[in-house]
Design an enzyme around this catalytic site. Structure first.
Site, PDB file in Angstrom:
ATOM      1  N   ASN A  99      36.609  26.515  28.056  1.00  0.00           N
ATOM      2  CA  ASN A  99      37.603  26.467  29.513  1.00  0.00           C
ATOM      3  C   ASN A  99      36.951  25.340  29.715  1.00  0.00           C
ATOM      4  OD1 ASN A  99      38.378  29.296  29.023  1.00  0.00           O
ATOM      5  ND2 ASN A  99      36.419  29.748  30.224  1.00  0.00           N
ATOM      6  N   HIS A 122      43.230  40.091  34.922  1.00  0.00           N
ATOM      7  CA  HIS A 122      41.601  39.430  33.751  1.00  0.00           C
ATOM      8  C   HIS A 122      40.661  41.083  33.986  1.00  0.00           C
ATOM      9  CE1 HIS A 122      37.632  38.085  33.542  1.00  0.00           C
ATOM     10  NE2 HIS A 122      38.003  37.423  33.239  1.00  0.00           N
ATOM     11  N   GLU A 143      47.752  36.228  38.377  1.00  0.00           N
ATOM     12  CA  GLU A 143      46.781  35.514  38.538  1.00  0.00           C
ATOM     13  C   GLU A 143      47.776  34.034  38.329  1.00  0.00           C
ATOM     14  OE1 GLU A 143      44.773  35.224  34.673  1.00  0.00           O
ATOM     15  OE2 GLU A 143      43.707  37.431  34.654  1.00  0.00           O
ATOM     16  N   SER A 171      45.230  34.055  31.414  1.00  0.00           N
ATOM     17  CA  SER A 171      43.974  33.491  30.461  1.00  0.00           C
ATOM     18  C   SER A 171      43.898  33.364  28.789  1.00  0.00           C
ATOM     19  CB  SER A 171      42.750  34.045  31.198  1.00  0.00           C
ATOM     20  OG  SER A 171      43.026  35.415  30.760  1.00  0.00           O
ATOM     21  N   ASP A 195      44.602  35.312  41.427  1.00  0.00           N
ATOM     22  CA  ASP A 195      43.348  34.702  40.709  1.00  0.00           C
ATOM     23  C   ASP A 195      43.482  33.219  39.583  1.00  0.00           C
ATOM     24  OD1 ASP A 195      41.946  33.939  38.497  1.00  0.00           O
ATOM     25  OD2 ASP A 195      41.062  36.210  38.112  1.00  0.00           O
ATOM     26  N   HIS A 225      42.127  29.518  36.183  1.00  0.00           N
ATOM     27  CA  HIS A 225      42.875  28.955  34.537  1.00  0.00           C
ATOM     28  C   HIS A 225      44.070  27.576  35.244  1.00  0.00           C
ATOM     29  CE1 HIS A 225      40.703  30.838  31.892  1.00  0.00           C
ATOM     30  NE2 HIS A 225      41.330  31.879  32.521  1.00  0.00           N
TER      31      HIS A 225
HETATM   32  C1  PLP Z   1      41.423  34.937  34.622  1.00  0.00           C
HETATM   33  C2  PLP Z   1      39.562  34.848  35.425  1.00  0.00           C
HETATM   34  N1  PLP Z   1      38.770  35.480  36.208  1.00  0.00           N
HETATM   35  C3  PLP Z   1      38.325  35.521  36.601  1.00  0.00           C
HETATM   36  C4  PLP Z   1      37.331  34.781  35.552  1.00  0.00           C
HETATM   37  C5  PLP Z   1      35.337  34.923  35.982  1.00  0.00           C
HETATM   38  O1  PLP Z   1      35.100  34.388  36.506  1.00  0.00           O
HETATM   39  P1  PLP Z   1      34.083  33.566  35.990  1.00  0.00           P
HETATM   40  O2  PLP Z   1      33.700  33.261  34.413  1.00  0.00           O
HETATM   41  O3  PLP Z   1      33.554  32.665  36.781  1.00  0.00           O
HETATM   42  O4  PLP Z   1      32.940  35.394  35.993  1.00  0.00           O
HETATM   43  C6  PLP Z   1      37.304  34.586  34.407  1.00  0.00           C
HETATM   44  C7  PLP Z   1      36.590  34.169  33.451  1.00  0.00           C
HETATM   45  O5  PLP Z   1      36.835  34.608  32.050  1.00  0.00           O
HETATM   46  C8  PLP Z   1      39.024  34.691  34.360  1.00  0.00           C
HETATM   47  O6  PLP Z   1      39.494  33.965  32.955  1.00  0.00           O
END
Ligand code: PLP
Length: 387
Positions: free
Chosen positions: A54, A140, A184, A188, A213, A216
């Site tokens: 990522n 997520h 989101e 993701s 969120d 990405h």
């Molecule tokens: C949409 C989403 N939110 C939150 C996270 C969590 O972030 P972090 O890896 O900084 O804990 C991820 C990570 O995979 C994600 O894809």
């Protein structure tokens, strides 16, 4: 000396679970991977090109970011020494929070140990028993975890279905309840975008708070976003580590006292803070990096014959878990590392290759992957016709 009977029992308990996962093809294993420049990586002793990280702008390997990490550790030490409320509140935290607020055009920002922790913190600080959370089904895992921790009633709407979200928000809403809508910005595992404007209007019309969120999207996709609470991470396009929530100044102030993963957690280490600050400055100074990452994704989709991508994440849906993992292995053998994603991360029957693009990819590497995948997909289609 640890208790040997308990150790034996625990190993037996775990082995049984591992055997079951193995039989379902769902056991996950680690592959030691040493990442390098230009998306190269040494994985299990073999050189590969990474199309699964990522690090969309290649900033984890950027000389300015690496130098800032080193300099911050030399200046402030290797660890923060405690929670921010006790003694771990290095001035670097405040500099980074201000920078994120500026970039996002938000009143204030609170840093967290990771994006996961930010999402665990968020919902429980806003809603509780007797309230409702309305969230996209593809949100997520850490958004679901935060929602569950809050104790609010969770109502899940079909992916990006604004009408479904409306009926979940309106129907049987408890008298006097607060409502939080969660989605989101860039999904993701699918790489598509949420209908943010329509969801924002929905929240305005039905007295709900909206939270997004942006894990990405941050640094890559500039979408108008009406959400007053925007969470994100510094571990993806920013190439470093750590999570944040940006929002109204008073709410961010309240998080200092009420967001448990903020209160009961050690502050981020100085080298992470220093690297993240520099990485956001590079993002600002070099906007062409986001363009380059998107161009790589577009080029790949054109060659493979997929629809134009909406982000740097391109899903290639295969369906079955075994076929997906076999395809991933064939690409690995050819020197391309893409991620095979299967349930429970994605719904049964939608196992996929998740291919991600970075500004660090060379055009010839993108073309090489696309042509290799196209011919492997053609082989699968021909085999299916023969059967
Ligand atoms: C949409 C989403 N939110 C939150 C996270 C969590 O972030 P972090 O890896 O900084 O804990 C991820 C990570 O995979 C994600 O894809």
């Amino acid at each position: 000396m640890t208790n040997s009977r308990q150790t034996e029992q625990l190993n037996m308990f775990a082995q049984e679970k591992l055997d079951k996962l193995e039989s379902l093809q769902r056991r996950r294993v680690l592959h030691p991977t040493e990442r390098g420049m230009a998306s190269s990586a040494m994985r299990d002793g073999h050189m590969v090109l990474s199309f699964c990280d990522n690090d969309y702008l290649g900033l984890s390997q950027h000389p300015r970011v690496i130098a800032a990490a080193g300099a911050s550790a030399i200046r402030h030490g290797a660890g923060s020494g405690g929670s921010r409320l006790i003694c771990g509140d290095s001035p670097l935290n405040h500099e980074l929070e201000s920078l994120i607020s500026q970039i996002k055009g938000m009143e204030a920002t609170r840093l967290f140990g990771s994006g996961y922790l930010a999402n665990i913190a968020l919902a429980p600080a806003l809603v509780g028993r007797g309230d409702i959370i309305v969230m996209d089904e593809l949100s997520h895992a850490c958004m679901h975890a935060g929602a569950t921790l809050s104790g609010a009633e969770i109502r899940v709407f079909r992916h990006n279905d604004v009408d479904h979200a409306r009926s979940l928000l309106v129907d049987n809403r408890p008298e006097g309840s607060r409502a939080l809508l969660m989605t989101e910005t860039v999904f993701s595992m699918d790489g598509d975008l949420a209908p943010l404007e329509a969801l924002g209007e929905l929240c305005d019309a039905h007295d709900a708070w909206m939270m997004t969120d942006d894990a990405h999207g941050f640094g890559i996709i500039k979408q108008a976003n009406p959400a007053p609470i925007q969470m994100g991470t510094l571990s993806k396009a920013a190439g470093v580590y750590g999570g944040y929530v940006s929002g109204p100044a008073k709410l961010m102030d309240l998080f200092i006292t009420r967001a448990r993963p903020f209160v009961f957690h050690t502050g981020l280490p100085p080298q992470v803070l220093g690297a993240a600050i520099e990485s956001l400055k590079v993002m600002r100074d070099e906007p062409q990096l986001a363009q380059a990452a998107m161009n790589n994704a577009r080029n790949f989709c054109r060659i493979v014959g997929l629809p134009d991508p909406q982000s740097t994440i391109v899903p290639v849906i295969i369906g079955g878990e075994e076929e997906t993992m076999a395809l991933m292995q064939k690409l690995l053998d050819a020197g391309y590392h893409v991620a095979g994603i299967r349930p429970p991360t994605v719904p049964v029957g939608t196992s996929r290759l998740r291919v991600t693009f970075s500004a660090a990819h060379e055009e010839e590497d993108v073309v090489g992957l696309a042509e290799t995948l196209r011919s492997l997909l053609n082989e699968i289609r021909t085999d299916m016709q023969v059967v």
